[in-house]
Motif scaffolding. Structure first.
Motif, PDB file in Angstrom:
ATOM      1  N   GLU A 156       4.475  29.856 -61.611  1.00 18.88           N
ATOM      2  CA  GLU A 156       5.314  28.787 -61.071  1.00 18.88           C
ATOM      3  C   GLU A 156       4.563  27.460 -61.144  1.00 18.88           C
ATOM      4  N   THR A 157       3.253  27.498 -60.917  1.00 19.44           N
ATOM      5  CA  THR A 157       2.413  26.299 -60.979  1.00 19.44           C
ATOM      6  C   THR A 157       1.206  26.583 -61.855  1.00 19.44           C
ATOM      7  N   HIS A 158       1.009  25.726 -62.844  1.00 19.26           N
ATOM      8  CA  HIS A 158      -0.112  25.881 -63.778  1.00 19.26           C
ATOM      9  C   HIS A 158      -0.934  24.597 -63.756  1.00 19.26           C
ATOM     10  N   LEU A 159      -2.143  24.694 -63.222  1.00 23.29           N
ATOM     11  CA  LEU A 159      -3.058  23.559 -63.136  1.00 23.29           C
ATOM     12  C   LEU A 159      -4.089  23.666 -64.254  1.00 23.29           C
ATOM     13  N   VAL A 160      -4.284  22.579 -64.981  1.00 26.26           N
ATOM     14  CA  VAL A 160      -5.260  22.546 -66.073  1.00 26.26           C
ATOM     15  C   VAL A 160      -6.405  21.612 -65.690  1.00 26.26           C
ATOM     16  N   ASP A 217      -3.139  23.880 -77.013  1.00 31.09           N
ATOM     17  CA  ASP A 217      -1.856  24.554 -76.796  1.00 31.09           C
ATOM     18  C   ASP A 217      -1.852  25.103 -75.373  1.00 31.09           C
ATOM     19  N   VAL A 218      -1.796  24.181 -74.410  1.00 36.96           N
ATOM     20  CA  VAL A 218      -1.829  24.534 -72.989  1.00 36.96           C
ATOM     21  C   VAL A 218      -0.686  23.791 -72.300  1.00 36.96           C
ATOM     22  N   ASP A 219       0.220  24.541 -71.726  1.00 39.27           N
ATOM     23  CA  ASP A 219       1.406  23.945 -71.106  1.00 39.27           C
ATOM     24  C   ASP A 219       1.229  23.905 -69.593  1.00 39.27           C
ATOM     25  N   GLY A 220       0.547  22.864 -69.111  1.00 36.75           N
ATOM     26  CA  GLY A 220       0.296  22.759 -67.687  1.00 36.75           C
ATOM     27  C   GLY A 220       1.384  22.002 -66.952  1.00 36.75           C
ATOM     28  N   ASP A 221       1.469  22.255 -65.661  1.00 35.55           N
ATOM     29  CA  ASP A 221       2.366  21.483 -64.803  1.00 35.55           C
ATOM     30  C   ASP A 221       1.678  20.242 -64.261  1.00 35.55           C
ATOM     31  N   CYS A 222       0.345  20.282 -64.162  1.00 34.26           N
ATOM     32  CA  CYS A 222      -0.435  19.135 -63.717  1.00 34.26           C
ATOM     33  C   CYS A 222      -1.855  19.300 -64.235  1.00 34.26           C
ATOM     34  N   TYR A 223      -2.572  18.169 -64.326  1.00 34.53           N
ATOM     35  CA  TYR A 223      -3.872  18.155 -64.992  1.00 34.53           C
ATOM     36  C   TYR A 223      -4.870  17.319 -64.184  1.00 34.53           C
ATOM     37  N   ILE A 224      -6.102  17.793 -64.120  1.00 35.11           N
ATOM     38  CA  ILE A 224      -7.233  17.010 -63.616  1.00 35.11           C
ATOM     39  C   ILE A 224      -8.206  16.849 -64.774  1.00 35.11           C
ATOM     40  N   VAL A 225      -8.490  15.613 -65.136  1.00 32.07           N
ATOM     41  CA  VAL A 225      -9.369  15.310 -66.261  1.00 32.07           C
ATOM     42  C   VAL A 225     -10.681  14.760 -65.717  1.00 32.07           C
ATOM     43  N   GLY A 226     -11.782  15.386 -66.080  1.00 32.81           N
ATOM     44  CA  GLY A 226     -13.078  14.987 -65.564  1.00 32.81           C
ATOM     45  C   GLY A 226     -13.695  13.838 -66.339  1.00 32.81           C
ATOM     46  N   GLU A 227     -13.899  12.734 -65.661  1.00 35.23           N
ATOM     47  CA  GLU A 227     -14.589  11.558 -66.187  1.00 35.23           C
ATOM     48  C   GLU A 227     -15.293  10.879 -65.013  1.00 35.23           C
ATOM     49  N   ILE A 232      -3.163  25.431 -55.706  1.00 35.07           N
ATOM     50  CA  ILE A 232      -2.700  26.660 -56.372  1.00 35.07           C
ATOM     51  C   ILE A 232      -3.193  27.941 -55.730  1.00 35.07           C
ATOM     52  N   GLY A 233      -3.983  27.906 -54.677  1.00 36.28           N
ATOM     53  CA  GLY A 233      -4.431  29.175 -54.116  1.00 36.28           C
ATOM     54  C   GLY A 233      -5.400  28.987 -52.989  1.00 36.28           C
ATOM     55  N   THR A 234      -6.361  29.886 -52.917  1.00 33.77           N
ATOM     56  CA  THR A 234      -7.385  29.812 -51.890  1.00 33.77           C
ATOM     57  C   THR A 234      -8.734  29.787 -52.564  1.00 33.77           C
ATOM     58  N   ALA A 235      -9.705  29.087 -51.959  1.00 31.07           N
ATOM     59  CA  ALA A 235     -11.044  28.998 -52.550  1.00 31.07           C
ATOM     60  C   ALA A 235     -12.074  29.094 -51.457  1.00 31.07           C
ATOM     61  N   THR A 236     -13.249  29.516 -51.847  1.00 32.42           N
ATOM     62  CA  THR A 236     -14.386  29.498 -50.947  1.00 32.42           C
ATOM     63  C   THR A 236     -15.060  28.156 -51.077  1.00 32.42           C
ATOM     64  N   VAL A 237     -15.131  27.394 -50.001  1.00 35.86           N
ATOM     65  CA  VAL A 237     -15.712  26.058 -50.046  1.00 35.86           C
ATOM     66  C   VAL A 237     -16.969  26.052 -49.191  1.00 35.86           C
ATOM     67  N   ASP A 238     -18.083  25.656 -49.812  1.00 40.72           N
ATOM     68  CA  ASP A 238     -19.354  25.601 -49.072  1.00 40.72           C
ATOM     69  C   ASP A 238     -19.307  24.459 -48.068  1.00 40.72           C
TER      70      ASP A 238
END
Length: 368
Positions: free
Chosen positions: A60-64, A134-144, A362-368
């Motif tokens: 349902e949600t695809h983050l790139v 060839d990646v069909d994301g719903d939203c993107y974070i670009v590292g710069e 998009i989910g759950t993560a372990t955050v230090d």
């Protein structure tokens, strides 16, 4: 899978010494090794992109998460002093890559979600990797390197050559020919006024059109039959490369003398130009990452990015640019400069910010 055992600083200390200005093979091998050592399958496509994914195949949600592993020349050796990592790629963009990896390893996607890590090999030159993704994301974070701000827009960059065609003649009889260099005067006036009636973009301001190179003439005693002028365009939405070419050529045809031919062509390249993009600052992607940055100790401001970026290839999907480091500081250029560096605190703050934001998106993560 969680991020246990992954230290973004340790990764960065391995990555920066690897020269990736002329060839990215060794750096890509390091990236693949890092992914596989943390239990993630990695593939390299025909364009040299490194890809890894977690989550369902039909989400349902695809983050790139995207950035690049190539750097500009020359390679600057790695060095470390208290709290700072120096060297080519430290901020552009191996520091952002380290932070993105931390988030990728940490997130446990929800049952209806997917995260893809897509790392390109050719951002600094022709963006052949990003153009072939060839990646069909719903939203993107670009590292710069954004100084931990969330950048929602950037100008595009186009380049092309104006060719003025006159008629050669002896300089002793100038009226018997048509002087292509002389036609530059009205053409330059038209270039200066090209954007006078165009609205500024609310975030990016005005587009710019700058003459950068010129040549013409064959002999010092001959009326020149040809003159070529290279121009640099920094565009704002909704202008496209094709629309700009047509508009400029029409404007210059009207401005030039009737006896002088006018042609304008964009510089040939195997990939699309990096066009302007703008993401609505009210999107959840933007607000979530900005809040996470502030909570982690970053500025978390929402603003435009000041350089062209492969993020434009992912628009009109929501896309933001984010990462540790600065393009320039109070002393001058940082990225692409001999003094390129990133602070260790910024890399760790970026990693924490991204882990929190990706977890919320998009989910759950372990955050230090």
């Amino acid at each position: 899978m969680n991020d246990e055992g992954f230290d973004p600083i340790a990764f960065l200390e391995r990555a920066v010494p690897v020269a990736s200005n002329d060839d990215v093979d060794e750096m890509r091998d390091l990236l693949v090794e890092t992914l596989e050592s943390h239990g993630t399958d990695a593939t390299v496509d025909d364009a040299g992109n490194t890809l890894a994914a977690k989550g369902v195949s039909d989400p349902e949600t695809h983050l790139v998460l995207n950035t690049h592993i190539d750097t500009v020349s020359p390679h600057i050796p790695y060095a470390r002093e208290e709290g700072i990592i120096h060297g080519r790629g430290s901020c552009d963009a191996k520091g952002p890559l380290a932070a993105l990896l931390a988030a990728f390893f940490a997130v446990d996607p929800a049952p209806d979600a997917r995260v893809t890590l897509a790392i390109t090999p050719d951002e600094e030159l022709l963006s052949t990797g990003a153009a072939a993704l060839d990646v069909d994301g719903d939203c993107y974070i670009v590292g710069e390197p954004t100084g931990l701000d969330v950048c929602t827009a950037a100008k595009g960059r186009f380049e092309g050559t104006v060719t003025l065609a006159g008629i050669a003649a002896h300089a002793a009889e100038p009226d018997s020919g048509s002087n292509a260099i002389d036609a530059l005067a009205p053409v330059l006036d038209a270039i200066r006024s090209f954007d006078d009636d165009r609205d500024e973009h609310p975030d990016l301001g005005a587009a710019t059109l700058t003459p950068t190179m010129v040549n013409g003439g064959e002999n010092s005693n001959q009326v020149p039959a040809a003159c070529r002028l290279v121009v640099d365009r920094r565009s704002v939405p909704p202008e496209t490369a094709g629309g700009f070419r047509e508009a400029l050529e029409s404007t210059l045809r009207d401005a030039a003398p009737d006896e002088v031919g006018v042609d304008f062509e964009l510089t040939e390249r195997p990939t699309p130009f990096l066009e302007a993009f703008a993401t609505d600052p009210d999107y959840e992607l933007v607000t979530t990452l900005a809040r996470a940055s502030r909570e982690a100790g970053g500025r978390g401001a929402v603003r435009p990015f000041t350089a062209a970026t492969e993020a434009s290839y992912f628009s009109p999907s929501p896309v933001v640019v984010f990462g540790p480091g600065e393009l320039a500081d109070d002393e001058g250029a940082v990225a692409h400069a001999d003094r390129e560096y990133v602070t260790i605190d910024d890399v760790r703050t970026a990693a924490t910010s991204l882990k929190t934001a990706v977890s919320e998106l998009i989910g759950t993560a372990t955050v230090d």
